[in-house]
Design an enzyme around this catalytic site. Structure first.
Site, PDB file in Angstrom:
ATOM      1  N   ARG A 266       5.408  -1.470   1.997  1.00  0.00           N
ATOM      2  CA  ARG A 266       4.027  -1.364   1.510  1.00  0.00           C
ATOM      3  C   ARG A 266       3.534   0.047   1.798  1.00  0.00           C
ATOM      4  O   ARG A 266       3.247   0.400   2.928  1.00  0.00           O
ATOM      5  CB  ARG A 266       3.155  -2.420   2.201  1.00  0.00           C
ATOM      6  CG  ARG A 266       1.662  -2.184   2.011  1.00  0.00           C
ATOM      7  CD  ARG A 266       0.822  -3.355   2.474  1.00  0.00           C
ATOM      8  NE  ARG A 266       1.044  -3.782   3.841  1.00  0.00           N
ATOM      9  CZ  ARG A 266       0.509  -3.195   4.921  1.00  0.00           C
ATOM     10  NH1 ARG A 266      -0.237  -2.110   4.792  1.00  0.00           N
ATOM     11  NH2 ARG A 266       0.732  -3.680   6.130  1.00  0.00           N
ATOM     12  N   HIS A 270      -2.802  -2.934   3.796  1.00  0.00           N
ATOM     13  CA  HIS A 270      -2.629  -4.362   3.499  1.00  0.00           C
ATOM     14  C   HIS A 270      -3.592  -4.779   2.394  1.00  0.00           C
ATOM     15  O   HIS A 270      -3.207  -5.434   1.423  1.00  0.00           O
ATOM     16  CB  HIS A 270      -2.887  -5.176   4.763  1.00  0.00           C
ATOM     17  CG  HIS A 270      -2.821  -6.653   4.556  1.00  0.00           C
ATOM     18  ND1 HIS A 270      -1.639  -7.325   4.311  1.00  0.00           N
ATOM     19  CD2 HIS A 270      -3.799  -7.596   4.548  1.00  0.00           C
ATOM     20  CE1 HIS A 270      -1.886  -8.616   4.158  1.00  0.00           C
ATOM     21  NE2 HIS A 270      -3.185  -8.802   4.285  1.00  0.00           N
ATOM     22  N   TYR A 279      -1.741   1.738  12.886  1.00  0.00           N
ATOM     23  CA  TYR A 279      -0.574   1.042  13.426  1.00  0.00           C
ATOM     24  C   TYR A 279       0.773   1.572  12.937  1.00  0.00           C
ATOM     25  O   TYR A 279       1.812   1.077  13.349  1.00  0.00           O
ATOM     26  CB  TYR A 279      -0.662  -0.467  13.160  1.00  0.00           C
ATOM     27  CG  TYR A 279      -0.892  -0.862  11.713  1.00  0.00           C
ATOM     28  CD1 TYR A 279       0.168  -0.924  10.813  1.00  0.00           C
ATOM     29  CD2 TYR A 279      -2.165  -1.200  11.258  1.00  0.00           C
ATOM     30  CE1 TYR A 279      -0.042  -1.295   9.498  1.00  0.00           C
ATOM     31  CE2 TYR A 279      -2.384  -1.577   9.934  1.00  0.00           C
ATOM     32  CZ  TYR A 279      -1.318  -1.622   9.062  1.00  0.00           C
ATOM     33  OH  TYR A 279      -1.528  -1.987   7.760  1.00  0.00           O
TER      34      TYR A 279
END
Length: 379
Positions: A266, A270, A279
């Site tokens: 990805r 998200h 992160y």
């Protein structure tokens, strides 16, 4: 297999750990087992797959822009996962049925959903943007993993109806830890349902790396349910097409379900409500950009002697037209009447819903003329 075979996220990085027919440089890698499944895919067909991926990437970018401009409430980006989605959906027959999560923009687009339908839910004007029966793709599922159960139930029905059609369920790596997905595996295996479970392992379940939730390949989870699991390079559209065709054929001949783990990434957040920089680091993102599914297919086409400059130009124009249609469709959506939220909750009249509707109607009446605006005005 040793820990040295894994990168920082726990991803197995050895080339032999998944099926790959086109590598990161665009070089064709021949495989005696999987080449026959794509023997019909010539340069023209590869060009169409390239076009598909470019258009859905452009649509995705437009969706992100619309959300950033306040025209959509939310958008779940798919950038980086185009090959996984296009390669698998193009393996389906017209009578197969797809059950997706909220990220499969490419699946809906490839099944003929119009531009308006792609943004309706995210605009908040309806709970679904299309008729599932018309496009053979279910309403996108927000509940993580629930679509695996829906696909399994549908596939069981196909078997009882003696149909040779199949179902496919799309979900992410995080969903494999959900009870719904594992329960779907149990039922599908027990009843030999003609369903393909297609896991897009994009390395991150929101902010949790896949290596934290699984110490081995996700495809190996199929072993405990007595069904085959296969790992494929999810950024290789040709390999994804081959593997999905094989799994669908297995389902059609009555041999039951399969699990495909498409290893991809990805590239964006998200959803547009997420900040991935909190992160994951830039080095990881840069490494995956080198595995871009669109760039490698273009490199393969160039090696085959295709006029890639012309292909890029024509495809970019088509992508821009599609994005313009998406934007126009989004801005043209009209807010539904406020009380329509109670329509279609049940197939038959329901006293509980009727009572709630009455209460809400009285509440709207407190606002006088504003209530009439809410019952029919546009944005």
């Amino acid at each position: 297999m040793t820990l040295s075979d894994r990168d920082a996220t726990g991803l197995l990085t050895r080339p032999e750990s998944f099926v790959q027919l086109v590598d990161e440089t665009g070089t064709r890698r021949h495989d005696a087992e999987f080449d026959p499944w794509v023997a019909d895919v010539d340069a023209a067909a590869l060009g169409r797959l390239y076009r598909d991926m470019v258009i859905v990437r452009r649509l995705d970018a437009e969706g992100v822009a619309l959300q950033r401009q306040g025209e959509l409430g939310l958008w779940p980006p798919l950038a980086g996962q185009e090959a996984a989605q296009i390669g698998s959906v193009r393996a389906l027959r017209d009578d197969d049925f797809a059950f997706t999560s909220y990220r499969e923009l490419a699946v809906a687009w490839a099944r003929g959903v119009a531009a308006e339908g792609l943004v309706t839910t995210w605009r908040g004007t309806a709970s679904s943007g299309w008729d599932p029966a018309a496009h053979r793709v279910a309403v996108p599922q927000i509940i993580i993993g629930a679509q695996a159960l829906h696909a399994t139930g549908y596939a069981m029905g196909l078997r009882w109806d003696h149909s040779d059609a199949a179902a496919i369920a799309y979900f992410g790596d995080g969903a494999t830890s959900e009870g719904d997905v594992n329960e779907a595996f149990v039922f599908a295996s027990s009843f030999e349902a003609p369903v393909v479970f297609f896991c897009q392992n994009n390395q991150w379940a929101i902010s949790e790396p896949v290596g934290l939730q699984s110490k081995q390949e996700l495809a190996r989870r199929a072993d405990g349910f007595a069904m085959p699991g296969i790992r494929v390079d999810g950024n290789d559209v040709l390999a994804v097409l081959a593997v999905t065709r094989m799994a669908l054929e297995r389902a059609r001949r009555g041999d039951g379900p399969s699990l495909i783990e498409a290893v991809t990434y990805r590239m964006g957040p998200h959803t547009t409500a997420d900040d991935p920089s909190r992160y994951r680091d830039d080095a990881e993102l840069a490494a995956w950009r080198e595995r871009d599914p669109i760039a490698r297919l273009l490199a393969l086409l160039e090696g085959l002697g295709v006029d890639v400059a012309g292909l890029e130009r024509e495809t970019a124009e088509a992508a821009d037209r599609a994005a313009a249609e998406l934007r126009a469709a989004c801005l043209g959506l009209v807010d539904p009447p406020a009380l329509s939220v109670f329509d279609h909750v049940y197939a038959e009249p329901n006293s509980h819903v009727a009572r709630q509707r009455e209460h809400y109607e009285r509440y709207l009446a407190l606002f006088g003329d504003e209530a009439s605006d809410q019952n029919g005005a546009g944005r």
